[in-house]
Write a protein that holds these residues in place. Structure first.
Motif, short mmCIF file in Angstrom:
data_model
loop_
_atom_site.label_atom_id
_atom_site.label_comp_id
_atom_site.label_asym_id
_atom_site.label_seq_id
_atom_site.Cartn_x
_atom_site.Cartn_y
_atom_site.Cartn_z
N ILE A 119 0.85 -1.18 0.00
CA ILE A 119 0.00 0.00 0.00
C ILE A 119 0.89 1.23 0.00
O ILE A 119 1.79 1.36 0.83
CB ILE A 119 -0.94 0.01 1.22
N SER B 87 -8.30 8.88 2.87
CA SER B 87 -8.55 7.64 2.12
C SER B 87 -7.58 6.54 2.52
O SER B 87 -7.96 5.37 2.61
CB SER B 87 -8.44 7.90 0.62
N VAL B 88 -6.34 6.91 2.78
CA VAL B 88 -5.34 5.93 3.21
C VAL B 88 -5.72 5.40 4.59
O VAL B 88 -5.66 4.19 4.84
CB VAL B 88 -3.92 6.53 3.21
N LYS C 119 -8.67 5.13 5.88
CA LYS C 119 -9.81 4.22 5.72
C LYS C 119 -9.36 2.87 5.17
O LYS C 119 -9.82 1.82 5.61
CB LYS C 119 -10.86 4.84 4.80
N ALA C 120 -8.45 2.90 4.19
CA ALA C 120 -7.96 1.66 3.60
C ALA C 120 -7.21 0.83 4.64
O ALA C 120 -7.45 -0.37 4.78
CB ALA C 120 -7.06 1.96 2.40
N PHE D 33 -9.58 -0.73 7.02
CA PHE D 33 -10.26 -1.86 6.38
C PHE D 33 -9.40 -3.12 6.48
O PHE D 33 -9.86 -4.17 6.89
CB PHE D 33 -10.57 -1.54 4.91
N TYR E 206 -9.93 4.65 -2.47
CA TYR E 206 -10.64 3.82 -1.50
C TYR E 206 -12.14 3.86 -1.77
O TYR E 206 -12.74 4.92 -1.87
CB TYR E 206 -10.40 4.30 -0.06
N GLU E 207 -12.70 2.68 -1.93
CA GLU E 207 -14.15 2.51 -2.02
C GLU E 207 -14.47 1.19 -1.34
O GLU E 207 -14.08 0.12 -1.82
CB GLU E 207 -14.60 2.49 -3.48
N GLN E 208 -15.15 1.25 -0.20
CA GLN E 208 -15.35 0.07 0.63
C GLN E 208 -15.98 -1.09 -0.14
O GLN E 208 -15.51 -2.23 -0.04
CB GLN E 208 -16.19 0.40 1.86
N TYR F 103 -13.45 -2.71 -2.33
CA TYR F 103 -12.50 -3.48 -1.51
C TYR F 103 -13.12 -4.79 -1.07
O TYR F 103 -12.47 -5.83 -1.10
CB TYR F 103 -12.06 -2.68 -0.30
#
Length: 114
Positions: free
Chosen positions: A4, A12-13, A15-16, A19, A103-105, A108
């Motif tokens: 990553i 966004s990072v 959140k990623a 996750f 990032y898009e949940q 992912y």
């Protein structure tokens, strides 16, 4: 293992990373500020993604550098991204033979939880 790329204080990072931590998915994080990527790495990402996706034209760095006014060609955009990694949309994830940008949940979940 996932690779990553981004910066730690990017929303966004964050959140990623959350996750992947929540789902116990191991990764290696590369911070653009402490370990910048070069044009060669960017070109490898572009073999699996589009420049229009990878170049962050909505970010502060793009506006501060006033790149829109320069009407850059693709090679010039890549050179700028190599010199200013904060022009790269974040996060960039290397997963197998894929490069996932942003990032898009739900995206992912479809990729990493299937």
């Amino acid at each position: 293992m996932l690779q990553i790329y981004g910066i730690k204080n990017c929303g966004s990072v964050k959140k990623a990373l959350q996750f992947f931590d929540t789902h116990n998915i191991p990764y290696v994080f590369h911070d653009f500020k402490t370990a910048p990527v070069n044009e060669e790495k960017i070109l490898s990402w572009l073999s699996k993604s589009n420049l229009s996706v990878l170049l962050n034209t909505k970010g502060t760095t793009y506006r501060t550098l006033n790149l829109k006014a320069l009407a850059l060609n693709d090679n010039e955009k890549i050179r700028w991204m190599g010199e200013h990694n904060l022009l790269i949309k974040r996060p960039v994830i290397e997963y197998g033979d894929q490069v996932i940008v942003g990032y898009e949940q739900s995206h992912y979940e479809g990729i990493f939880l299937s």
